[in-house]
Design a protein around this motif. Structure first.
Motif, mmCIF file in Angstrom:
data_model
loop_
_atom_site.group_PDB
_atom_site.id
_atom_site.type_symbol
_atom_site.label_atom_id
_atom_site.label_comp_id
_atom_site.label_asym_id
_atom_site.label_seq_id
_atom_site.Cartn_x
_atom_site.Cartn_y
_atom_site.Cartn_z
ATOM 1 N N ALA A 84 -11.049 34.023 -18.363
ATOM 2 C CA ALA A 84 -12.171 34.940 -18.202
ATOM 3 C C ALA A 84 -12.950 34.714 -16.913
ATOM 4 C CB ALA A 84 -13.123 34.831 -19.396
ATOM 5 N N SER A 140 -17.753 42.704 -15.508
ATOM 6 C CA SER A 140 -17.689 42.950 -16.949
ATOM 7 C C SER A 140 -16.638 43.998 -17.278
ATOM 8 C CB SER A 140 -19.065 43.414 -17.454
ATOM 9 O OG SER A 140 -20.035 42.395 -17.268
ATOM 10 N N ILE A 143 -13.136 42.345 -16.934
ATOM 11 C CA ILE A 143 -12.882 41.453 -18.063
ATOM 12 C C ILE A 143 -12.546 42.259 -19.320
ATOM 13 C CG2 ILE A 143 -14.004 39.881 -19.682
ATOM 14 C CD1 ILE A 143 -13.095 38.500 -17.187
ATOM 15 N N ILE A 169 -20.417 37.921 -18.022
ATOM 16 C CA ILE A 169 -19.107 37.778 -18.648
ATOM 17 C C ILE A 169 -19.242 37.240 -20.064
ATOM 18 C CG2 ILE A 169 -16.906 36.547 -18.533
ATOM 19 C CD1 ILE A 169 -17.079 36.673 -15.519
#
Length: 268
Positions: A84, A140, A143, A169
């Motif tokens: 991530a 964001s 992800i 995140i």
């Protein structure tokens, strides 16, 4: 745990006065998420999603995440790893799959994870873009797309290697993904404890249980003695202050850095 449960079941049932013979058969299956209909389609076949996190950078989150994933796979579980961290993805350095680029399925418009030793891998570092240079809302979105549109298939565990901090995140992942649990990584220094405590409080507010603390680089052995170069007590302080049930200590070992070292201590 099968042998222990089987022995205890035999002993308890055999104590009943009317029981003459006990025959126990043990079986198990992973727990399933409850509200699968509310999840993105790509996550509905994943039983457990575990975040490996620390607010402090450089404490060994990626090392712990990779070792945890491959140890679970070595125990027979179906496992995937999601990196991530788009600013500094570590997964491409930790593992070396044959195909180092993610592919897109033209029919379903989904991302096909790459694989290494049977574990599915997704990282921004495998997208061919290197490291991201972008603002928070864009991160964001990236992800979210990488995680929810990947073809994970049926997994017992998806290990998420979280970036340091408590920013966009982390909030995005906790909103999109029903995290089963979090593993907190720290080092013995007091400064590390202060930052890690922030991460534990974040997961507490987001209703994610922290099940273990891993104190990395805690000691090394030389000349028949054990040395603690960074002091002692940071991990145990986290466990005591926040009531986290398990504490693991990882020593400083050269074999951990250059290659995957399957640590059998991660048997839950």
């Amino acid at each position: 745990m099968f042998e222990m449960f089987e022995q205890q079941a035999n002993e308890v049932v055999a104590m009943l006065p009317w029981v003459k013979k006990v025959n126990v058969t043990m079986s198990a299956q992973p727990a399933r998420p409850v509200f699968t209909g509310l999840l993105p389609p790509g996550l509905r076949t994943i039983s457990n999603i575990v975040a490996v996190s620390s607010c402090k950078g450089g404490v060994g989150k990626s090392t712990v995440a990779v070792n945890l994933a491959y140890t679970l796979a070595d125990m027979g579980a179906r496992v995937g790893i999601f990196d991530a961290d788009v600013y500094g993805p570590s997964l491409p350095t930790m593992v070396s799959p044959q195909y180092r680029l993610l592919e897109m399925n033209p029919e379903t418009k989904t991302i096909i994870p790459t694989e290494y030793l049977g574990i599915k891998l997704v990282s921004f570092g495998f997208s061919g873009q290197g490291r991201a240079i972008m603002r928070g809302p864009m991160v964001s979105g990236v992800i979210n797309q990488l995680l929810t549109t990947a073809e994970w298939g049926e997994l017992d565990y998806l290990i998420i290697d979280m970036p340091p901090g408590t920013g966009d995140i982390h909030l995005t992942l906790c909103q999109v993904v029903p995290l089963t649990a979090a593993v907190i990584v720290t080092t013995p220094q007091k400064l590390s404890f202060i930052d890690v405590a922030k991460g534990v409080r974040m997961f507490s507010k987001l209703k994610v249980p922290c099940v273990a603390v891993v104190e990395n680089m805690c000691h090394f052995d030389a000349d028949g003695k054990r040395y603690y170069p960074f002091g002692r007590g940071s991990g145990s302080q986290v466990v005591q202050q926040f009531g986290i049930p398990h504490l693991f200590e990882l020593p400083i070992r050269p074999t951990v850095c250059p290659k995957i070292n399957l640590l059998t201590m991660f048997v839950w």
